[in-house]
Design a protein around this motif. Structure first.
Motif, PDB file in Angstrom:
ATOM      1  N   GLU A  96      -5.548  -5.820   0.282  1.00 59.81           N
ATOM      2  CA  GLU A  96      -6.203  -6.173   1.558  1.00 59.81           C
ATOM      3  C   GLU A  96      -6.646  -7.638   1.564  1.00 59.81           C
ATOM      4  OE1 GLU A  96      -6.630  -4.600   4.420  1.00 59.81           O
ATOM      5  OE2 GLU A  96      -5.499  -2.862   3.673  1.00 59.81           O
ATOM      6  N   ARG A 102      -5.938  -1.337  -3.817  1.00 59.66           N
ATOM      7  CA  ARG A 102      -5.994  -1.471  -2.345  1.00 59.66           C
ATOM      8  C   ARG A 102      -6.804  -2.699  -1.949  1.00 59.66           C
ATOM      9  NH1 ARG A 102      -4.680   2.649   1.059  1.00 59.66           N
ATOM     10  NH2 ARG A 102      -4.138   4.602   0.039  1.00 59.66           N
ATOM     11  N   THR A 127       0.839  -1.206   0.000  1.00 62.98           N
ATOM     12  CA  THR A 127       0.000   0.000   0.000  1.00 62.98           C
ATOM     13  C   THR A 127       0.873   1.254   0.000  1.00 62.98           C
ATOM     14  OG1 THR A 127      -1.590  -1.286   1.254  1.00 62.98           O
ATOM     15  CG2 THR A 127      -1.985   1.063   1.160  1.00 62.98           C
ATOM     16  N   ASP A 137       0.804   4.186  -2.763  1.00 63.78           N
ATOM     17  CA  ASP A 137       0.580   5.614  -2.479  1.00 63.78           C
ATOM     18  C   ASP A 137       1.719   6.464  -3.036  1.00 63.78           C
ATOM     19  OD1 ASP A 137      -1.729   4.933  -1.249  1.00 63.78           O
ATOM     20  OD2 ASP A 137      -0.937   5.022   0.792  1.00 63.78           O
ATOM     21  N   ASP A 193       1.223  -5.734  -7.372  1.00 57.72           N
ATOM     22  CA  ASP A 193       2.297  -4.947  -6.726  1.00 57.72           C
ATOM     23  C   ASP A 193       3.450  -4.750  -7.715  1.00 57.72           C
ATOM     24  OD1 ASP A 193       3.682  -3.735  -4.476  1.00 57.72           O
ATOM     25  OD2 ASP A 193       4.892  -5.562  -4.408  1.00 57.72           O
TER      26      ASP A 193
END
Ligand SMILES: Nc1ncnc2c1ncn2[C@@H]1O[C@H](COP(=O)(O)OP(=O)(O)O)[C@@H](O)[C@H]1O
Ligand SMILES: O=P(O)(O)O[C@H]1O[C@H](CO)[C@@H](O[C@H]2O[C@H](CO)[C@@H](O)[C@H](O)[C@H]2O)[C@H](O)[C@H]1O
Length: 459
Positions: free
Chosen positions: A303, A299, A278, A282, A427
C-alpha cells in the motif's frame, strides 16, 4: 503422417500425465494433470530412428498450457536416463540423444522448413556443421543443448503464441549494440493457435564464463570458513564484481529503454501494481500457510507505494526474473541471460512494461539467497547468521552503487526509491515462497526470513 506415428503419439499422450511431473522443466507440478492432448506433430526423422517434435496441451482443471517435446524412437537407443522413457512404448525424451539432436542444428544450418517448423539463422550468421550436442545439467525452466562447445540452443518448454520475449529482447539489445548479452545466432519458429510461436533460440556459447551464483556462493563459503573475519577481509570478496554487475544491469536497462517502448508511470498504474501484488500475496498465502503471519506487513508495504512520486519511474521492457543464476561473468565482463521473465507468470504479464526497479529488487533478493544458502538445514548459529547478513548488505550496497553510476534520472540510485524498491523486493520474495514451496520446500525459509526481516524494518 503415418497411422503408426499417429498411434504412437496418441499412446505417448496417454503416458504423459504420469511422466511430466518428474521433469524439472514442467511448470505445473503444483496441481494434478487432468488430460494431455496432442496439438501438432512434426516428423523430423522418419523410420528408424524416428524423431518427432510434438506439441501437447496439458490440462490441469481449467488451466490449459502447451508444451513441446522432442521424442525419439529407435531399435538401438543410446543409454538415456531411466526418467527419459515415456511409458513403455519405446519412446523417449530425445534431448539427450546426440545422434538425433544433431538434426536440429543441421536444419538451422540449411535454413529449412519442416511442416510448420521454421529453422532460421539470424541475418549474416554462418554456422559450423556436424556438431554434436550435450544437454546442460544446470537446473532449468527450459532445456538447453550445447553444440560442440560453440552454440547453445534453448528449447522453450512452455509455449505461447508470438515471438518469445527472450528472443525479442535479445534481438533488440543486439541491434542496439549492447555488450552485456550473448549474441543470438538463430531461431526455430513453430505454430500455435494459428500464429507463429518461437520454440527455440540459438546463441553463442560462452565456454569461459562462470555464472554469478557460483561466484557469489564461493565468496560466501570463503567467509563462512573464517567467521571471525569480515567480508572485506577474507579472500574472494565479491563486492567489486557486484558493483560491476550493477553497472551492467543499468546499461542493459538504458539500452532496452532506448530500443523499445517506454511509458511514464501514473497513479492508475501504481494502483494496478498494488492490486497485482496483493492478489499474488493472497493467492500464495492461500497455498502456503507459513506466509500467513506476514500478510499484514506485506500488505502495508504494498500500500505504501501509492504515495510514490508519480514521475519517479518510467515503465519499460525489463529482464523480469533477474537473479545471480541469470548472469555470466566472462573475461570481458557481465552478461545477462534469459529475458523470458518469471516462468510462472502469464505471457501477457511477462511482456508488460514494468519498472526497472523490479530487476534491481530481483538481484537484491539473490544476494540474500547467496548469503543464506549455506545455512539451509543447519542449526541456527548467530555468528554465521550475522556474517551472512553482513555479506548480503555489503554486496547489495555495491550493486546499487554500480547501478547508480550508470542509470540516468528518473531512476539514478535505486535506494532513492525506498518504498517502491522495498515493495518490489517483497513481491519477489512472495513469488519465491510459491516457487520454493512447489520446487524446493527445504529452501522455503530463505524468502520467509527475508520477508520477516524487511517487514520488521530491516535494511
Ligand atoms: N550463451 C551462454 N553461454 C554459456 N552458458 C550459457 C549461455 N546461455 C545459458 N547458459 C547456461 O545455461 C543456464 C540456463 O540458461 P537459461 O537461459 O537461464 O535457461 P532457462 O530459461 O531454462 O532457465 C544458465 O544458467 C547458464 O549457466
Ligand atoms: O528457472 P529460472 O532461472 O528462470 O528461475 C527460477 O528458478 C530460480 C532457481 O533456480 C529461482 O531463483 C531463486 O533461487 C536462486 C538460487 O537458486 C536465487 O538466486 C534467486 O534470487 C531466487 O529467486 C527463480 O526465482 C525462479 O523463477
Amino acid at each position: 503422417m503415418s497411422a503408426d506415428i499417429e498411434r504412437f503419439v496418441a499412446g505417448l499422450a496417454a503416458e504423459l500425465p504420469g511422466w511430466l511431473p518428474g521433469q524439472r522443466w514442467f511448470a505445473g507440478k503444483d496441481r494434478p494433470i487432468t488430460g494431455v492432448t496432442p496439438l501438432g506433430t512434426t516428423v523430423l526423422l522418419d523410420g528408424d530412428p524416428l524423431l518427432l517434435h510434438v506439441v501437447v496441451e496439458v490440462a490441469q482443471g481449467d488451466r490449459r498450457e502447451p508444451y513441446q517435446l522432442l521424442v525419439g524412437r529407435r531399435s538401438h537407443p543410446p543409454e538415456v536416463p531411466a526418467a527419459s522413457w515415456i511409458g513403455a512404448l519405446g519412446g523417449y525424451e530425445a534431448t539427450g540423444d546426440a545422434d538425433l539432436t544433431a538434426v536440429l542444428l543441421d536444419l538451422m544450418v540449411r535454413g529449412e522448413r519442416v511442416g510448420s517448423l521454421d529453422f532460421a539463422r539470424e541475418p549474416g550468421v554462418e554456422l559450423g556443421r556436424d556438431l554434436r550436442a550435450r544437454p546442460i545439467t544446470s537446473e532449468q525452466s527450459n532445456t538447453s543443448l550445447v553444440y560442440g562447445g560453440q552454440y547453445i540452443l534453448k528449447l522453450f518448454r512452455k509455449l505461447s503464441p508470438g515471438e518469445n520475449k527472450d528472443l525479442l529482447l535479445h534481438r533488440a539489445l543486439q541491434a542496439a549494440g549492447c555488450e552485456h548479452i550473448a549474441p543470438t545466432l538463430g531461431s526455430i519458429t513453430g505454430e500455435l493457435a494459428g500464429k507463429p510461436a518461437t520454440i527455440g533460440m540459438l546463441q553463442q556459447f560462452l565456454s569461459d564464463a562462470v555464472d554469478g551464483w557460483a561466484m557469489a556462493t564461493t565468496s560466501v563459503r570463503d567467509l563462512m570458513a573464517e567467521p571471525e573475519l569480515g567480508p572485506d577481509e577474507v579472500g574472494g570478496d565479491f563486492a567489486g564484481e557486484a558493483e560491476r554487475l550493477g553497472r551492467a544491469v543499468a546499461t542493459v536497462h538504458a539500452d532496452l529503454a532506448r530500443a523499445l517502448d517506454t511509458e511514464p508511470i501514473d497513479d492508475d498504474e501504481l494502483a494496478r501494481t498494488v492490486g497485482a501484488m496483493t492478489e499474488r500475496l493472497d493467492d500464495v498465502a492461500a497455498r502456503v500457510p507459513e506466509l500467513v503471519p506476514h500478510v499484514p506487513g506485506l500488505r502495508a508495504a504494498f500500500e505504501a507505494i501509492r504515495s510514490a512520486p508519480a514521475n519517479s519511474i518510467t515503465m519499460q521492457y525489463i529482464h523480469g526474473d533477474l537473479h545471480l543464476g541469470q548472469v555470466l561473468r566472462t573475461v570481458n565482463g557481465w552478461l545477462l541471460l534469459d529475458f523470458e521473465g518469471e516462468p510462472a507468470a502469464p505471457v501477457e504479464e511477462r511482456h508488460a512494461l514494468r519498472s526497472p526497479l523490479r530487476d534491481v529488487a530481483g538481484m537484491l533478493r539473490s544476494f540474500d539467497y547467496a548469503a543464506q544458502q549455506l545455512l539451509v538445514g543447519q542449526d541456527a548459529d548467530p555468528l554465521l547468521t550475522e556474517r551472512a547478513l553482513e555479506w548480503a548488505r555489503r554486496n547489495r550496497a555495491a550493486f546499487c552503487d554500480g547501478y547508480a553510476k550508470v542509470a540516468d534520472e528518473p531512476i539514478g540510485d535505486p535506494r532513492d526509491h525506498g518504498a517502491l524498491l522495498r515493495a518490489f523486493e517483497l513481491d519477489k520474495a512472495v513469488y519465491e515462497v510459491a516457487y520454493e514451496h512447489a520446487n524446493r520446500p527445504d529452501w522455503l525459509g530463505v524468502p520467509l526470513s527475508s520477508i520477516a526481516w524487511i517487514t520488521q524494518g530491516g535494511e
